[in-house]
Structures are given as C-alpha cells and as structure tokens.
Design a protein around this motif. Structure first.
Motif, PDB file in Angstrom:
ATOM      1  N   PHE A  79      -2.583   1.601   9.859  1.00  0.00           N
ATOM      2  CA  PHE A  79      -3.830   1.844  11.232  1.00  0.00           C
ATOM      3  C   PHE A  79      -5.801   1.572   9.291  1.00  0.00           C
ATOM      4  CE2 PHE A  79      -0.219   5.068  11.672  1.00  0.00           C
ATOM      5  CZ  PHE A  79       0.200   4.767  12.472  1.00  0.00           C
ATOM      6  N   ASP A  80      -6.252   1.402   9.876  1.00  0.00           N
ATOM      7  CA  ASP A  80      -7.046   1.047   9.301  1.00  0.00           C
ATOM      8  C   ASP A  80      -7.978   1.782   9.430  1.00  0.00           C
ATOM      9  OD1 ASP A  80      -6.460  -1.511  10.255  1.00  0.00           O
ATOM     10  OD2 ASP A  80      -8.321  -2.201  11.653  1.00  0.00           O
ATOM     11  N   GLU A  81      -8.077   3.009   9.613  1.00  0.00           N
ATOM     12  CA  GLU A  81      -8.766   4.459   9.666  1.00  0.00           C
ATOM     13  C   GLU A  81      -8.654   4.646   8.855  1.00  0.00           C
ATOM     14  OE1 GLU A  81      -6.974   5.177  13.515  1.00  0.00           O
ATOM     15  OE2 GLU A  81      -6.868   2.928  12.568  1.00  0.00           O
ATOM     16  N   ALA A  82      -7.055   4.889   8.362  1.00  0.00           N
ATOM     17  CA  ALA A  82      -6.784   5.637   7.521  1.00  0.00           C
ATOM     18  C   ALA A  82      -6.617   5.417   5.739  1.00  0.00           C
ATOM     19  CB  ALA A  82      -5.249   5.718   7.584  1.00  0.00           C
ATOM     20  N   ARG A  83      -7.418   4.493   5.813  1.00  0.00           N
ATOM     21  CA  ARG A  83      -6.908   3.623   4.453  1.00  0.00           C
ATOM     22  C   ARG A  83      -8.888   4.547   3.265  1.00  0.00           C
ATOM     23  NH1 ARG A  83      -7.127  -2.295   6.645  1.00  0.00           N
ATOM     24  NH2 ARG A  83      -4.798  -1.995   7.533  1.00  0.00           N
ATOM     25  N   MET A  84     -10.033   5.031   4.095  1.00  0.00           N
ATOM     26  CA  MET A  84     -10.502   5.863   3.931  1.00  0.00           C
ATOM     27  C   MET A  84     -11.094   5.295   2.208  1.00  0.00           C
ATOM     28  SD  MET A  84      -9.712   9.501   4.720  1.00  0.00           S
ATOM     29  CE  MET A  84      -9.161   9.713   7.104  1.00  0.00           C
ATOM     30  N   ASP A  85     -11.637   6.132   1.283  1.00  0.00           N
ATOM     31  CA  ASP A  85     -11.433   6.064   0.265  1.00  0.00           C
ATOM     32  C   ASP A  85     -10.434   5.523  -1.059  1.00  0.00           C
ATOM     33  OD1 ASP A  85     -14.455   6.697   0.652  1.00  0.00           O
ATOM     34  OD2 ASP A  85     -13.762   8.559   0.695  1.00  0.00           O
ATOM     35  N   MET A  86      -9.313   5.114  -0.786  1.00  0.00           N
ATOM     36  CA  MET A  86      -8.521   5.405  -1.785  1.00  0.00           C
ATOM     37  C   MET A  86      -6.794   5.509  -0.686  1.00  0.00           C
ATOM     38  SD  MET A  86      -7.187   6.912  -5.247  1.00  0.00           S
ATOM     39  CE  MET A  86      -6.265   8.187  -4.146  1.00  0.00           C
ATOM     40  N   VAL A  87      -5.737   4.496  -1.070  1.00  0.00           N
ATOM     41  CA  VAL A  87      -4.568   3.702  -0.559  1.00  0.00           C
ATOM     42  C   VAL A  87      -3.743   4.802  -1.922  1.00  0.00           C
ATOM     43  CG1 VAL A  87      -5.720   2.702   1.771  1.00  0.00           C
ATOM     44  CG2 VAL A  87      -4.591   1.615  -0.788  1.00  0.00           C
ATOM     45  N   ARG A  88      -2.481   5.689  -1.792  1.00  0.00           N
ATOM     46  CA  ARG A  88      -1.260   5.314  -2.576  1.00  0.00           C
ATOM     47  C   ARG A  88      -0.102   5.053  -1.795  1.00  0.00           C
ATOM     48  NH1 ARG A  88      -3.182  11.048  -0.659  1.00  0.00           N
ATOM     49  NH2 ARG A  88      -0.894  11.077   0.807  1.00  0.00           N
ATOM     50  N   ILE A  89       0.082   3.546  -2.801  1.00  0.00           N
ATOM     51  CA  ILE A  89       0.853   2.590  -2.796  1.00  0.00           C
ATOM     52  C   ILE A  89       2.093   2.956  -3.067  1.00  0.00           C
ATOM     53  CG2 ILE A  89       1.494   0.461  -1.853  1.00  0.00           C
ATOM     54  CD1 ILE A  89      -1.042   1.454  -0.199  1.00  0.00           C
ATOM     55  N   GLY A  90       3.591   3.465  -3.018  1.00  0.00           N
ATOM     56  CA  GLY A  90       4.548   3.364  -3.343  1.00  0.00           C
ATOM     57  C   GLY A  90       5.641   2.447  -3.376  1.00  0.00           C
ATOM     58  N   ILE A  91       6.350   2.387  -2.611  1.00  0.00           N
ATOM     59  CA  ILE A  91       7.689   1.510  -1.845  1.00  0.00           C
ATOM     60  C   ILE A  91       7.118   0.207  -2.065  1.00  0.00           C
ATOM     61  CG2 ILE A  91       7.435   2.100   0.451  1.00  0.00           C
ATOM     62  CD1 ILE A  91      10.665   1.948  -1.385  1.00  0.00           C
ATOM     63  N   ALA A  92       5.855   0.124  -0.449  1.00  0.00           N
ATOM     64  CA  ALA A  92       5.554  -1.746  -0.732  1.00  0.00           C
ATOM     65  C   ALA A  92       5.264  -2.045  -2.229  1.00  0.00           C
ATOM     66  CB  ALA A  92       4.773  -1.499   0.869  1.00  0.00           C
ATOM     67  N   LEU A  93       5.019  -1.254  -2.614  1.00  0.00           N
ATOM     68  CA  LEU A  93       4.093  -1.543  -4.236  1.00  0.00           C
ATOM     69  C   LEU A  93       5.056  -2.618  -4.755  1.00  0.00           C
ATOM     70  CD1 LEU A  93       2.171  -1.867  -6.757  1.00  0.00           C
ATOM     71  CD2 LEU A  93       3.094  -0.174  -7.794  1.00  0.00           C
ATOM     72  N   TYR A  94       6.480  -2.223  -4.448  1.00  0.00           N
ATOM     73  CA  TYR A  94       7.569  -2.762  -5.188  1.00  0.00           C
ATOM     74  C   TYR A  94       8.400  -3.754  -4.111  1.00  0.00           C
ATOM     75  CZ  TYR A  94       6.460   1.548  -7.747  1.00  0.00           C
ATOM     76  OH  TYR A  94       6.316   2.130  -8.689  1.00  0.00           O
ATOM     77  N   GLY A  95       7.436  -4.445  -3.037  1.00  0.00           N
ATOM     78  CA  GLY A  95       8.006  -4.890  -2.494  1.00  0.00           C
ATOM     79  C   GLY A  95       9.094  -4.919  -1.480  1.00  0.00           C
ATOM     80  N   LEU A  96       9.250  -3.307  -1.228  1.00  0.00           N
ATOM     81  CA  LEU A  96      10.289  -2.674   0.160  1.00  0.00           C
ATOM     82  C   LEU A  96       9.699  -1.972   1.304  1.00  0.00           C
ATOM     83  CD1 LEU A  96      12.870  -1.010  -2.614  1.00  0.00           C
ATOM     84  CD2 LEU A  96      12.959  -3.178  -1.563  1.00  0.00           C
ATOM     85  N   TRP A  97       9.856  -2.998   2.393  1.00  0.00           N
ATOM     86  CA  TRP A  97       9.198  -1.984   3.407  1.00  0.00           C
ATOM     87  C   TRP A  97       9.495  -0.515   4.171  1.00  0.00           C
ATOM     88  CZ3 TRP A  97       5.387  -4.033   7.385  1.00  0.00           C
ATOM     89  CH2 TRP A  97       5.411  -4.989   6.664  1.00  0.00           C
ATOM     90  N   PRO A  98       8.548   0.484   4.083  1.00  0.00           N
ATOM     91  CA  PRO A  98       8.702   1.782   3.868  1.00  0.00           C
ATOM     92  C   PRO A  98       9.443   2.174   5.143  1.00  0.00           C
ATOM     93  CG  PRO A  98       6.443   1.364   3.887  1.00  0.00           C
ATOM     94  CD  PRO A  98       7.324   0.398   4.122  1.00  0.00           C
TER      95      PRO A  98
END
Length: 379
Positions: free
Chosen positions: A210-229
């Motif tokens: 969702f483009d509109e959900a990125r807002m002022d910050m994104v909190r990237i967890g599982i995908a940071l480690y190369g794994l799909w949610p």
C-alpha cells in the motif's frame, strides 16, 4: 564448542534495505526506514544486526523492550530507537528513559503523562487501535485521552497503529478499513492541536502493498531479513500489478555430522520408537535439537542438506540431537557440513520450508534459534 553456527549475509541485508528505500522514495516524501530488531532481531542476532543495519544506513531501529533499546544504545549513542512494547514498572525507569532519541509508543494516559514530566524526556508516540484489538484506543476512548492530554499540555511527536491481517489475505478490504480509520484518528489528534506528527502504520506487508500506508515511516521487520511476511503477500503483489520484489534471506544455519552408524532393517530410531527402518540404513547424528531451536514438529517430517542432497529427519527430534538418513549420500563422513537453513550445491532449504513442514510461520522458525549460537557476518 557449540554445535551449530549462523551466518549472516551483509550483501543480502543491503539488498533488502535497498528494495524498501526504492519503494519509499517513490512516494516522493521523506519516509523514514525503521529496521525492526526486536526478539533478538527475529532470531538473527541483535548485536550483529545492529552493525549490518548501520552499514546499510537505516534511519532508526525498532524494538519491543527498553532492554533491547539499551543494547542498541551501547553500540550507537544517538540513533533514534522506537520502543514499541510495554515498559513494566515504568515509574522506576526514569533514568533509563531519559533519552531524547528514544521514541516511546504509549497506549495509556498514565504513561504519556509520566514520560512528559521527565526532565530529559523521550519523544512520545500514541498508539491507536484501528482493528487489531491489542494496544491503543479508538472512538470515544481515544477522544477522551487526547482531550485530557491536551488540557494538561502533554507533548506528542507521533501517532501509530498496526494492521491486523494484511499478510493473511489477498483481499485487503479490512486493511483498507483500518487505514481509513487511522486517517480519522490522525484528524482527531489534529483537532486537539496535535499536528505535524510522525505518522506510521506500515510493517513489511503493508509497506510492500500500500503506497498510502508508508506515510512518514515504515517499520520493516521480517522482510528486512529477506523473508516474505506470507505467500499471500507475495501473491498480492502480483494481483495488484506491482513489480516483484526479490528479497534475499540473510540467515544461513549450519551444523555438522557428529556421529554415523549403520543399522539393519527393522531398527527403531529415537525416542518413542516412532521410526522403524525398512532397509539397511546409514544414520547421521546432527548435534542440533529443539533446545537449539529446531521445531520438534519436524520429527519424521523434514530435511537437512548434506553434500548437496536432502537427508530426511528420522524419528523424534531430541533436545540436542537430530538423526538424519544419509544412506544415499555415499560421500558423507564424520564432520561433514549439514545445512539446516540455506543452500548446499544445487539444493536449498529455506526458513519457509521449515515453517511449512512444522505448520508454523517463518517468524517463529527464525526467532526460535538459540541466541547462544555464534552469529558470523559474511559478505
């Protein structure tokens, strides 16, 4: 010497950060990248991931607890750290929380007021409940909290929420409803004079979709480690016509063959005698079990890799050992490398494979890996 080791790929981590940098820059607004390192960096090792993420130039870190924030602060004195979980005995932690670069998410007015009155105070973010049913408030309860906070002159720097089911479905009407509700919550906050807030709601799946959900910050967890949610998230990318994001797993988990024995037909293997050989079998013993984080549900139901071939798990996984079938791997000898997560020649076993075989999710598969196992950074 411990029985296994974890390898962490610097190049994979940098690649994954770049994927999200390109996404948030496409929104043409200054969206911050928050690398979520809670729960020992999803099992990858918080100490090692701090260094990798700093090298990848993330904007801030996200954690669950004050204790995790303190670990990061020992390594970096000024980077902002978002504390997302509850802080028990908060009134006794004034000194620990006196950090202007701690961003603390609160759900209750009592926490908000306490933090506001610290001589050196962290930046306060209010959690709202848009449909998760966990932390935060909504409706009249939210209005009451904001009204009282405003009447007391309490400061507020950010507002946040969390999606409940983005990664669980390919139909996202509930997530869209949550996003609309969050926009309403932002407007309510604005009506009480809380403007220019840092607005954030997107974790890995919603940041991808969702483009509109990125807002002022994104909190990237599982995908940071190369794994799909989830596989649903990956499929949703295609259904929404978005370019495929190629994530690269950061973690490889290895051990070695500790013992080999030849057993005849009709031999029972392991506790409970749940496996019985149907032909002469060459059994390899790997010094990794459920204590080290290998899910017991993989008993008789999973594979490891030896010399580029899959070796089936035989019998029940023990506390510190697992037996595998190496009958078909003639070259296997004592001390040979065993890959639990990762590649061996042309074969590959992923965290997703382990989670599928054990009927769980990749989040649990990696966070369960024993924190005592050494983590080595490789290029």
């Amino acid at each position: 010497m411990l029985s296994a080791k974890i390898e962490l790929s610097r190049s994979a981590l940098v690649h994954n950060v770049r994927i999200f940098r390109e996404l948030i820059e496409s929104n043409k607004q200054k969206t911050k990248f928050c690398a979520v390192l809670k729960s020992n960096a999803y099992g990858h090792g918080i100490y090692e991931m701090i260094d990798l993420c700093l090298d990848a130039s993330v904007d801030l870190f996200g954690v669950n607890s004050l204790e995790e924030a303190q670990i990061i602060r020992q390594k970096h004195k000024t980077i902002p750290i978002l504390i997302m979980g509850d802080i028990p005995n908060i009134r006794n932690r004034a000194n620990d929380l006196s950090d202007t670069n701690f961003w603390v998410i609160v759900s209750r007015l009592v926490e908000w007021e306490f933090l506001s009155n610290l001589d050196i105070r962290p930046r306060i973010h209010l959690k709202t409940d848009t449909g998760m049913g966990r932390l935060g408030h909504s409706g009249e309860s939210l209005r009451n909290i904001l009204s009282e906070a405003h009447s007391k002159g309490l400061p507020l720097e950010g507002i946040a929420t969390h999606f409940a089911s983005t990664e669980d479905f390919t139909e996202h009407s509930y997530s869209q409803k949550q996003l609309k509700t969050f926009q309403e919550h932002i407007e309510i906050a604005n009506s009480f004079g809380y403007t220019n807030l840092i607005k954030h709601c997107a974790a890995s799946a919603s940041a991808l979709l969702f483009d509109e959900a990125r807002m002022d910050m994104v909190r990237i967890g599982i995908a940071l480690y190369g794994l799909w949610p989830s596989m649903e998230t990956k499929l949703s990318m295609k259904l929404l016509g978005k370019p495929e994001a190629v994530l690269k797993p950061v973690l490889v988990w290895k051990s070695q063959i500790q013992h080999i024995q030849e057993v005849p037909t009709g031999t029972f293997i392991g506790y409970g005698s749940t496996y019985k050989t149907t032909s002469p079998t060459r059994v390899g013993v790997v010094p990794v079990g459920y204590y080290e984080g290998l899910d017991r549900k993989l008993s008789n139901n999973g594979y490891m890799l030896v010399a580029g071939k899959r070796a089936r798990i035989l019998g029940r996984i023990c506390m510190n050992m697992t037996m595998i079938d190496i009958t078909h791997i003639d070259s296997a000898i004592l001390g040979d490398e065993v890959v639990i997560i990762g590649s061996s020649q042309n074969e590959y076993v992923s965290a997703d494979d382990l989670s599928l075989w054990s009927n769980t999710i990749n989040y649990e598969t990696t966070t369960s890996i024993l924190s005592l196992l050494p983590r080595n950074i490789i290029d």
